[in-house]
Motif scaffolding. Sequence first.
Motif, PDB file in Angstrom:
ATOM      1  N   PRO A 208     -33.597 -49.837  32.902  1.00 29.48           N
ATOM      2  CA  PRO A 208     -34.722 -48.845  33.028  1.00 29.48           C
ATOM      3  C   PRO A 208     -34.305 -47.743  34.227  1.00 29.48           C
ATOM      4  CG  PRO A 208     -35.601 -50.938  32.765  1.00 29.48           C
ATOM      5  CD  PRO A 208     -34.159 -51.313  33.079  1.00 29.48           C
ATOM      6  N   TRP A 209     -34.715 -46.407  33.787  1.00 31.34           N
ATOM      7  CA  TRP A 209     -34.301 -45.442  34.815  1.00 31.34           C
ATOM      8  C   TRP A 209     -35.819 -44.438  34.578  1.00 31.34           C
ATOM      9  CZ3 TRP A 209     -35.139 -40.586  32.724  1.00 31.34           C
ATOM     10  CH2 TRP A 209     -35.083 -40.571  31.042  1.00 31.34           C
ATOM     11  N   CYS A 210     -36.246 -43.738  35.863  1.00 29.97           N
ATOM     12  CA  CYS A 210     -37.065 -42.993  35.892  1.00 29.97           C
ATOM     13  C   CYS A 210     -36.819 -41.497  36.527  1.00 29.97           C
ATOM     14  CB  CYS A 210     -38.416 -43.560  36.387  1.00 29.97           C
ATOM     15  SG  CYS A 210     -38.386 -44.135  38.154  1.00 29.97           S
ATOM     16  N   VAL A 211     -37.699 -40.681  36.591  1.00 24.50           N
ATOM     17  CA  VAL A 211     -37.724 -39.312  37.266  1.00 24.50           C
ATOM     18  C   VAL A 211     -38.628 -39.430  38.449  1.00 24.50           C
ATOM     19  CG1 VAL A 211     -37.915 -36.843  37.431  1.00 24.50           C
ATOM     20  CG2 VAL A 211     -36.573 -37.908  35.377  1.00 24.50           C
ATOM     21  N   ILE A 212     -38.373 -39.243  39.812  1.00 28.55           N
ATOM     22  CA  ILE A 212     -39.109 -39.376  40.758  1.00 28.55           C
ATOM     23  C   ILE A 212     -39.084 -38.304  41.478  1.00 28.55           C
ATOM     24  CG2 ILE A 212     -38.879 -41.989  40.829  1.00 28.55           C
ATOM     25  CD1 ILE A 212     -37.035 -41.607  43.373  1.00 28.55           C
ATOM     26  N   GLY A 213     -39.773 -38.139  42.860  1.00 27.14           N
ATOM     27  CA  GLY A 213     -39.682 -37.156  43.783  1.00 27.14           C
ATOM     28  C   GLY A 213     -40.545 -35.852  43.123  1.00 27.14           C
ATOM     29  N   SER A 214     -40.176 -34.699  43.636  1.00 31.82           N
ATOM     30  CA  SER A 214     -41.034 -33.591  43.219  1.00 31.82           C
ATOM     31  C   SER A 214     -41.051 -33.244  41.776  1.00 31.82           C
ATOM     32  CB  SER A 214     -40.493 -32.352  43.837  1.00 31.82           C
ATOM     33  OG  SER A 214     -39.153 -32.011  43.721  1.00 31.82           O
ATOM     34  N   ALA A 215     -39.899 -33.578  40.942  1.00 35.49           N
ATOM     35  CA  ALA A 215     -39.788 -33.314  39.467  1.00 35.49           C
ATOM     36  C   ALA A 215     -40.543 -34.238  38.906  1.00 35.49           C
ATOM     37  CB  ALA A 215     -38.487 -33.427  39.143  1.00 35.49           C
ATOM     38  N   GLY A 216     -40.682 -35.752  39.285  1.00 31.51           N
ATOM     39  CA  GLY A 216     -41.842 -36.607  38.648  1.00 31.51           C
ATOM     40  C   GLY A 216     -43.214 -36.283  38.962  1.00 31.51           C
ATOM     41  N   ALA A 217     -43.567 -35.453  40.105  1.00 33.31           N
ATOM     42  CA  ALA A 217     -44.612 -35.451  40.375  1.00 33.31           C
ATOM     43  C   ALA A 217     -45.031 -34.057  39.412  1.00 33.31           C
ATOM     44  CB  ALA A 217     -44.994 -34.778  42.028  1.00 33.31           C
ATOM     45  N   ARG A 218     -44.286 -33.028  39.307  1.00 27.15           N
ATOM     46  CA  ARG A 218     -44.620 -31.730  38.532  1.00 27.15           C
ATOM     47  C   ARG A 218     -44.691 -32.323  36.938  1.00 27.15           C
ATOM     48  NH1 ARG A 218     -44.722 -26.390  39.720  1.00 27.15           N
ATOM     49  NH2 ARG A 218     -45.260 -25.411  37.900  1.00 27.15           N
ATOM     50  N   MET A 219     -43.948 -33.271  36.544  1.00 27.70           N
ATOM     51  CA  MET A 219     -44.017 -33.788  35.093  1.00 27.70           C
ATOM     52  C   MET A 219     -45.457 -34.254  35.082  1.00 27.70           C
ATOM     53  SD  MET A 219     -41.535 -33.147  33.646  1.00 27.70           S
ATOM     54  CE  MET A 219     -41.545 -33.887  32.124  1.00 27.70           C
ATOM     55  N   LEU A 220     -46.288 -34.884  35.930  1.00 29.39           N
ATOM     56  CA  LEU A 220     -47.529 -35.323  35.863  1.00 29.39           C
ATOM     57  C   LEU A 220     -48.772 -34.344  36.110  1.00 29.39           C
ATOM     58  CD1 LEU A 220     -47.616 -38.860  37.553  1.00 29.39           C
ATOM     59  CD2 LEU A 220     -47.477 -38.222  35.084  1.00 29.39           C
ATOM     60  N   GLY A 221     -48.260 -32.898  36.391  1.00 29.83           N
ATOM     61  CA  GLY A 221     -49.066 -31.925  36.565  1.00 29.83           C
ATOM     62  C   GLY A 221     -49.396 -31.653  38.263  1.00 29.83           C
ATOM     63  N   ALA A 222     -48.752 -32.002  38.897  1.00 33.81           N
ATOM     64  CA  ALA A 222     -48.855 -31.690  40.391  1.00 33.81           C
ATOM     65  C   ALA A 222     -48.477 -30.202  40.495  1.00 33.81           C
ATOM     66  CB  ALA A 222     -48.301 -32.712  41.401  1.00 33.81           C
ATOM     67  N   GLU A 223     -48.858 -29.454  41.387  1.00 38.94           N
ATOM     68  CA  GLU A 223     -48.356 -27.917  41.614  1.00 38.94           C
ATOM     69  C   GLU A 223     -47.357 -28.284  42.930  1.00 38.94           C
ATOM     70  OE1 GLU A 223     -48.675 -25.323  39.963  1.00 38.94           O
ATOM     71  OE2 GLU A 223     -49.711 -26.465  38.481  1.00 38.94           O
ATOM     72  N   VAL A 224     -46.372 -28.520  42.731  1.00 37.17           N
ATOM     73  CA  VAL A 224     -45.396 -28.694  43.634  1.00 37.17           C
ATOM     74  C   VAL A 224     -44.085 -27.950  43.435  1.00 37.17           C
ATOM     75  CG1 VAL A 224     -46.233 -30.996  44.449  1.00 37.17           C
ATOM     76  CG2 VAL A 224     -44.346 -30.955  42.862  1.00 37.17           C
ATOM     77  N   ASP A 225     -43.222 -27.535  44.479  1.00 37.88           N
ATOM     78  CA  ASP A 225     -41.950 -26.902  44.013  1.00 37.88           C
ATOM     79  C   ASP A 225     -40.932 -27.803  43.822  1.00 37.88           C
ATOM     80  OD1 ASP A 225     -43.079 -24.436  44.529  1.00 37.88           O
ATOM     81  OD2 ASP A 225     -42.736 -24.316  46.499  1.00 37.88           O
ATOM     82  N   VAL A 226     -40.145 -27.630  42.886  1.00 39.00           N
ATOM     83  CA  VAL A 226     -38.965 -28.643  42.569  1.00 39.00           C
ATOM     84  C   VAL A 226     -37.718 -27.808  42.854  1.00 39.00           C
ATOM     85  CG1 VAL A 226     -37.954 -30.086  40.706  1.00 39.00           C
ATOM     86  CG2 VAL A 226     -40.659 -29.691  40.798  1.00 39.00           C
ATOM     87  N   ALA A 227     -36.801 -28.366  43.539  1.00 36.88           N
ATOM     88  CA  ALA A 227     -35.529 -27.803  43.841  1.00 36.88           C
ATOM     89  C   ALA A 227     -34.468 -28.704  43.262  1.00 36.88           C
ATOM     90  CB  ALA A 227     -35.319 -27.964  45.518  1.00 36.88           C
ATOM     91  N   ASP A 228     -34.734 -29.967  42.798  1.00 32.08           N
ATOM     92  CA  ASP A 228     -33.626 -30.799  42.183  1.00 32.08           C
ATOM     93  C   ASP A 228     -34.344 -32.002  41.185  1.00 32.08           C
ATOM     94  OD1 ASP A 228     -34.614 -32.787  44.035  1.00 32.08           O
ATOM     95  OD2 ASP A 228     -32.833 -32.284  45.433  1.00 32.08           O
ATOM     96  N   VAL A 229     -33.611 -32.384  40.645  1.00 25.88           N
ATOM     97  CA  VAL A 229     -34.258 -33.689  39.843  1.00 25.88           C
ATOM     98  C   VAL A 229     -33.749 -35.181  40.641  1.00 25.88           C
ATOM     99  CG1 VAL A 229     -34.337 -34.871  37.714  1.00 25.88           C
ATOM    100  CG2 VAL A 229     -34.316 -32.397  37.559  1.00 25.88           C
TER     101      VAL A 229
END
Length: 168
Positions: A26-47
């Motif tokens: 199993p794997w997952c996207v974490i960090g700002s990209a993971g937060a953005r995927m749930l709808g958080a209004e955060v800047d994303v610079a990388d995945v």
Amino acid sequence: MSHVPPALFVALTELVPELYVHCAEPWCVIGSAGARMLGAEVDVADVDVLVSRADAATLIARWADRSDTIHAPADGDRFRSHFARFRFPGMPVEVMGGLELHDDAGWQPVSPGKLVLVGLQGLAVPVPALDEQIRIFESFGRDKDRVRAAALRALRQPASVLPIVSSS
């Protein structure tokens, strides 16, 4: 879900199928990209992708031609993993195999906990559930992580102020 920025969309649509094919665990996207995927209004610079150490080794070998050998991860005294950064269309991808966080108890594995699948153009992107992401960001303890945790907390549904009664 909030709007996914075009650069994140481009990166994920190329990355996610590759991860499904080449990761055995199993794997997952974490960090700002993971937060953005749930709808958080955060800047994303990388995945940021959390994988097993073995899967990180597989991806590092598979994507050798995409490797960004100049980039050095920050906070090496707080984080360790089988790490590599890759050039993908849209934005860089950082793979963290067996990510660990150093805290008062020493080195501890970073566990994503419960995962949810977020749909993106027919792709199912696994990310930690809302409360799990908040927990992870708070454990990291950096200013940028506290901001991301706050953005995720803002997504929580407020408790109902009206009592729920039964007419039975």
